[in-house]
Design an enzyme around this catalytic site. Structure first.
Site, mmCIF file in Angstrom:
data_model
loop_
_atom_site.group_PDB
_atom_site.id
_atom_site.type_symbol
_atom_site.label_atom_id
_atom_site.label_comp_id
_atom_site.label_asym_id
_atom_site.label_seq_id
_atom_site.Cartn_x
_atom_site.Cartn_y
_atom_site.Cartn_z
ATOM 1 N N HIS A 139 0.848 -1.185 0.000
ATOM 2 C CA HIS A 139 0.000 0.000 0.000
ATOM 3 C C HIS A 139 0.884 1.235 0.000
ATOM 4 O O HIS A 139 1.501 1.562 1.007
ATOM 5 C CB HIS A 139 -0.919 -0.009 1.213
ATOM 6 C CG HIS A 139 -1.821 -1.204 1.241
ATOM 7 N ND1 HIS A 139 -1.408 -2.435 1.696
ATOM 8 C CD2 HIS A 139 -3.102 -1.369 0.827
ATOM 9 C CE1 HIS A 139 -2.411 -3.309 1.581
ATOM 10 N NE2 HIS A 139 -3.442 -2.696 1.053
ATOM 11 N N GLY B 292 -3.051 -4.268 11.197
ATOM 12 C CA GLY B 292 -3.519 -4.746 9.895
ATOM 13 C C GLY B 292 -5.017 -4.964 9.947
ATOM 14 O O GLY B 292 -5.762 -4.392 9.148
ATOM 15 N N ASP C 18 -9.467 5.920 7.911
ATOM 16 C CA ASP C 18 -10.927 5.860 7.866
ATOM 17 C C ASP C 18 -11.432 4.462 8.202
ATOM 18 O O ASP C 18 -12.473 4.307 8.837
ATOM 19 C CB ASP C 18 -11.416 6.241 6.465
ATOM 20 C CG ASP C 18 -11.112 7.692 6.148
ATOM 21 O OD1 ASP C 18 -11.681 8.561 6.823
ATOM 22 O OD2 ASP C 18 -10.302 7.936 5.254
ATOM 23 N N HIS D 91 -4.631 3.915 -2.921
ATOM 24 C CA HIS D 91 -4.593 3.166 -1.668
ATOM 25 C C HIS D 91 -3.724 1.916 -1.781
ATOM 26 O O HIS D 91 -3.095 1.491 -0.819
ATOM 27 C CB HIS D 91 -6.022 2.762 -1.280
ATOM 28 C CG HIS D 91 -6.117 1.895 -0.068
ATOM 29 N ND1 HIS D 91 -6.297 2.389 1.196
ATOM 30 C CD2 HIS D 91 -6.037 0.554 0.074
ATOM 31 C CE1 HIS D 91 -6.326 1.406 2.058
ATOM 32 N NE2 HIS D 91 -6.175 0.272 1.403
ATOM 33 N N PHE E 68 -19.459 -14.838 24.409
ATOM 34 C CA PHE E 68 -19.082 -13.557 23.820
ATOM 35 C C PHE E 68 -17.611 -13.518 23.423
ATOM 36 O O PHE E 68 -17.085 -12.460 23.060
ATOM 37 C CB PHE E 68 -19.521 -12.409 24.720
ATOM 38 C CG PHE E 68 -21.005 -12.439 24.984
ATOM 39 C CD1 PHE E 68 -21.874 -12.929 24.016
ATOM 40 C CD2 PHE E 68 -21.541 -12.035 26.191
ATOM 41 C CE1 PHE E 68 -23.247 -12.999 24.247
ATOM 42 C CE2 PHE E 68 -22.917 -12.099 26.431
ATOM 43 C CZ PHE E 68 -23.769 -12.590 25.459
ATOM 44 N N ASP F 63 -30.634 -18.397 30.454
ATOM 45 C CA ASP F 63 -30.378 -17.343 29.462
ATOM 46 C C ASP F 63 -30.443 -17.864 28.032
ATOM 47 O O ASP F 63 -30.581 -17.083 27.091
ATOM 48 C CB ASP F 63 -29.038 -16.641 29.733
ATOM 49 C CG ASP F 63 -29.182 -15.513 30.742
ATOM 50 O OD1 ASP F 63 -30.327 -15.094 31.017
ATOM 51 O OD2 ASP F 63 -28.161 -15.049 31.265
ATOM 52 N N ARG G 298 -20.634 -21.453 35.493
ATOM 53 C CA ARG G 298 -21.542 -20.685 36.343
ATOM 54 C C ARG G 298 -21.942 -21.533 37.545
ATOM 55 O O ARG G 298 -22.084 -21.039 38.655
ATOM 56 C CB ARG G 298 -22.802 -20.315 35.563
ATOM 57 C CG ARG G 298 -23.818 -19.583 36.437
ATOM 58 C CD ARG G 298 -25.200 -19.526 35.828
ATOM 59 N NE ARG G 298 -26.064 -18.701 36.652
ATOM 60 C CZ ARG G 298 -27.383 -18.730 36.629
ATOM 61 N NH1 ARG G 298 -28.004 -19.529 35.778
ATOM 62 N NH2 ARG G 298 -28.110 -17.965 37.405
#
Lengths: 672, 672
Positions: free
Chosen positions: B35, B124, B162, B266, B441, B473, B524
């Site tokens: 680039h 990156g 950006d 770019h 998660f 849950d 848990r």
């Protein structure tokens, strides 16, 4: 908070909203688990929205022109269940509410779209609702442009909490919605100032109003307990035609409960004494799970408020051309057009003869060039890698403010937002979304990719640059574990086609799904056409098949996917030249092969020969095919990656990491 | 852009910046990949920053009190390599620059922290640099508070594009930095208006200035090619003491090249004619890879500008108490204190006797309660699940604006931002970060978790609620594929301890790593203590071990992890009662077991007996242990999950999904 004053100011509204509060309190207490505070806090907003503004017909929850309601703060699921029970949804009965969070109940801990027709999407992982909603709103814009306002003319309403707005994906979502001026999208921010760890200010002090404005949103700030203010704000939001709307609703979590305005109020309120006191404060005199008849019948009237509109819509539909009617029904049903298999077959035939040497990402584009013209429901896109992902075809047009018919979306550098919004489109119905990024950035899109699988929707993830074959960009851009990641995910088809013919077959399968998302793992580098003999049948549909059988006694089976099938074929040539009978099995989709009966699997992978698996990725997961399925540890080897890649030209990397036909030959011979 | 005017206005500056531009052009052209545009566009900013403001000593790139420079827009790697070569870095030589993007070169396609000491982090994957930088800046605040300004007094500088700002994780990062008033953090936004797909406005029209202000940042907007403006803006940013700073630098990508201000600019600019024209426009008359001596020596002087400061720092260090000196050296070296093994052993002994029935998340807290007091370098936190992840101990204090010594961070609902910032702390040095969220998660944190592994840093991810055992849950919160996801990732230890003793052992190993991140998979639900016989040795260090051997002839081996070891032990009781000799192997860390020699592995997993694997997750990856390692397909079974979970109480789920000792017994007997 002066509860008395609130209830006095709007006594009827108060009791209707109190029904949501009381049902929530009862269900969570009965389950001894759940989140009481959010539904209690947002009951006023929900009451005004559902009774006065939202277009729906409780008796017909799948009516295609209904407004969509998305509870992004999915932990507050009792808000949605209460509403559905109150308006008379046939599936969310009082028994279901009583069985909140129990085995087999439709009223799961978090809303699951497959449990009830009226649940638009699965929420719970924060930020996903608001991110998916962008796709819902885009789908409506596209379908409205295509089928006319008479057919599609609805809105998307979202309730999001502080958690949703802290998740990064919400930024991708709101900047997309702002950029594309999705004015039919309205987000209610449940601005209660509380998270699990304490006050929001403990971890966040963002000026959300300024943030949304910076993303080109129309923003209002209101008292979320004042029904007049809520009503006026919704009206104002509806009047805005060039911006999405955010309504910041100042609310009190667990309003009227001892836990009001505390993080305790966020969770399960199960203290019987406190709950009684809360009911007293609300002026709620019914027993558990009871709703006064006048309140219930008022809610049921709200639930059938949209029936006339639905009937009018049906009449309008009947007046459309038969072709348009059929088309709308078809795309909503997710059926592929009859032409699809014909264009795929023609492409396969042509290319098995022409035998081009093209990257599978390019092959994918060639497939899309013939598919998109016959499947008007496809909407493609890329997270700022259009030229690299090869996702754009000539006929699509670009979706934009002044071109809602455009079927190509420039998603920007927002892999996660793109994946979520694609899911939203698929859930909305009428659209078949696909979108591309580099395969290593599966990581960014993961939460949405998992939700596609869980929600049983056929989103197509076009993941190019699928190995060290991408070369110089180096290990950050080179997936090694991402095939395993997607394969380990339930209800996901992972296709790694070896050439243009398999690519066409993979697309045909992916586009024909109604309840399973697909990951297309595509190369950056050119590959020869290996399927040079045309077969009308879709061989990829079997998941794995014999691409080249052994000459003479079968001593070796080489199993490979994608770009490494070429290596397997080259290794076979060498082995056969040495008189070692070698079969090559191409395995473009493990999940489909798993689904075949044992007889077929045994035919492809018989006991006896040594097996070498070849894939420019880690071995993780491969042992099933190498040592299982009649294989043996002593007769199994794998040629692939053992760690991260490196930056260098692709050919150098294949050589240095030892993924070559020579290595395969050596591995096979070492086992014989 | 009037290049002539620019070069005339500040001729010396111009030539120094032009050296970066020319080296970039040459290296990318030689590699025929990379680039070019970004380094060319940001050369002016980098020149002013590195020559006038950034505190560093090129001869000592690991000096602990240096400023940190993070190239978040990592694709512009030639900016960093040019700078390092110019200032005289010993590792980034001209030969390395010539070998840009080639096998074995330090100058990889994207900056890799393990390739050169002066590369602070791997960038990156967009957004990661800015997100990691939050951790760098936090680490500096914490260490400054702890060791004093004399020891730690530096800044973090980031160049972001950006793309970085469109990624959702940037929002998590900037809101964290704003919330915690990290005023030593300065982000230069390369505002060039161009992405790969075209103009930024094609996909994004966010008012970034307003967005950063909404997150409590000090913002300036400047001409990114005006060295005076750049200098003044940096000075102004340094003067701000209660906010992080963003400097929006309006730049022209590929300045002076035919591809200026285009998306072509770019990428890799390889057209020889155009490149010659660009060099002419810049007034650059040297041959490829040549830099005029005066320019090079000016840059080298800039590189040694910090030598005096470093010497002064060393003198100050020598004046500190010996204890403080030793402590600072130790935490920077990543060495654990001698006391660690003693407190772990004591805890193991005490609990193997007390045999508590506690969830491993609670066990983890009990471990941290003894570890944190003896390891002052730990910094804990949670993504708004403190009470659920059990990550906070009494002695830590909370990191905040007025308590920089606090060692606990309330990360908010920002799993990704947390994971990235933790990595930043680890890379900064002097801090050993750990942080928690729900294991499902993992998906949100994946990009950063992968980067931890790739960057070879010992971040600890505390992933609680690690199966259907979390109960109500439901499937969005129940990991089934996440063990496989982390295990498939190279250089990652995945610990799934079965009880408090294994939990303590896992923590000891995780905290002792210098180059490998750890994932702690914790329950848990409560689990009994299974290791009731105290062993001073850390058995988890072997990855897997015989927890209970067979009585009589060994016919069955049960392999299990975490919460399912209890089930294996119960199944063993039943099988033994029926006279079936059964061994239980606990496998808390597959990766460590893989690393053992074959003799040990054979001792644990001998050929012969039937094997049943038990884990409340998908089978993906398990075949290695069931059919490999001397196993056989016909003698192998697995008891676990085959799809997503559901919402119900945990015990119900275990029963309904058939993960029970009865199922294990049946599976084992079915194979005998």
């Amino acid at each position: 908070m002066d509860i008395k004053a609130l209830s006095k100011a709007h006594p009827d509204h108060w009791m209707r909203a109190a029904a949501i509060r009381a049902l929530t309190l009862d269900a969570v207490a009965a389950a001894n688990s759940g989140h009481s505070g959010m539904p209690i806090g947002m009951a006023d907003v929900a009451t005004v929205l559902w009774s006065k503004h939202m277009k729906f017909d409780a008796a017909n929850p799948t009516w295609p022109d209904r407004d969509r309601f998305i509870l992004s703060a999915g932990h507050g699921s009792m808000l949605l269940y209460s509403l559905l029970y109150l308006v008379g949804d046939a599936q969310i009965t009082l028994d279901e509410v009583r069985n909140f969070r129990q085995w087999g109940a439709r009223t799961a801990g978090h809303p699951e779209n497959f449990h009830a027709d009226a649940i638009e999407m699965t929420t719970g992982p924060l930020g996903q609702g608001i991110a998916h909603s962008v796709g819902f709103a885009m789908a409506e814009e596209i379908l409205r442009a295509r089928f006319g306002k008479q057919a599609q003319d609805h809105r998307t309403w979202v309730i999001a909490g502080d958690g949703c707005l802290m998740e990064g994906v919400s930024q991708e979502a709101i900047t997309l919605a702002g950029r594309y001026e999705l004015s039919r999208l309205t987000v209610f921010w449940d601005n209660n100032g509380i998270t699990i760890d304490g006050k929001v200010s403990l971890s966040d002090r963002t000026d959300q109003v300024a943030r949304f404005r910076a993303a080109n949103w129309h923003v209002q700030e209101i008292d979320g307990h004042d029904p007049v203010a809520i009503d006026a704000a919704i009206e104002a939001a509806k009047a805005v035609t060039d911006k999405p709307s955010m309504i910041a609703c100042k609310t009190h979590i667990a309003l009227g409960h001892a836990a009001q305005d505390t993080s305790k109020g966020h969770g399960a309120l199960t203290n019987a004494e406190q709950n009684t006191a809360a009911r007293d404060a609300w002026g709620w005199v019914c027993g558990p799970f009871e709703v006064p008849e006048d309140v219930k019948s008022w809610w049921e009237a709200a639930g059938s408020r949209g029936a006339a509109e639905r009937e009018a819509w049906e009449a309008r539909m009947a007046g459309m051309s038969e072709r348009k009617q059929a088309d709308l029904s078809r795309v909503y049903a997710g059926d592929v057009p009859k032409k699809l298999s014909a264009v795929i077959r023609a492409l396969k035939k042509q290319n098995s003869e022409a035998a081009p040497n093209v990257a599978t990402r390019k092959a994918s584009e060639m497939v899309l060039e013939v598919v998109n013209p016959v499947m008007s429901e496809t909407v493609g896109g890329s997270a700022d890698l259009t030229g690299s992902n090869n996702t754009k075809t000539g006929d699509m047009g670009v979706f934009d403010i002044d071109n809602r018919k455009g079927r190509y979306v420039y998603w920007g550098i927002r892999e996660h937002g793109m994946a979520s919004a694609m899911n939203g489109m698929a859930l909305h119905g009428g659209i078949r979304p696909y979108g591309g990024t580099f395969m290593a950035f599966t990581d960014y899109a993961r939460p949405a990719m998992r939700l596609a699988a869980l929600q049983r929707i056929p989103t197509v993830f076009v993941m190019t640059h699928d190995s060290i074959g991408l070369g110089e960009d180096g290990p950050t851009h080179q997936p090694v574990e991402h095939l395993a990641i997607s394969r380990a995910t339930p209800n996901t088809f992972v296709f790694r086609p070896a050439d243009i013919v398999e690519t066409a077959e993979a697309w045909e399968i992916a586009l024909s799904q109604k309840a399973t998302p697909s990951v297309l793992s595509l190369t950056r580098q050119n590959l020869p056409t290996l399927r040079t003999q045309h077969k009308t049948n879709n061989l990829t549909e079997k998941g794995a098949y014999v691409l080249a059988d052994s000459d003479g006694k079968r001593q070796v089976i080489l199993l490979a996917t994608g770009s490494e099938v070429e290596i397997a074929v080259a290794a076979r040539d060498v082995l056969q030249a040495e008189g070692i009978g070698t079969r090559v099995v191409s395995m473009p989709c493990w999940e489909l092969f798993e689904a075949q009966d044992e007889a077929y699997r045994r035919k492809v992978l018989p006991a006896g020969p040594v097996r070498v698996g070849i894939e420019a990725a880690t071995r993780f997961g491969w042992d099933r095919w190498l040592m299982g399925e009649r294989g043996k540890e002593a007769k199994a080897a794998f040629v692939g990656m053992t760690g991260f890649g490196a930056s260098a030209p692709a050919e150098t990397l294949y050589e240095k990491f030892g993924i070559s036909s020579q290595a395969v030959v050596a591995a096979a011979k070492g086992l014989l």
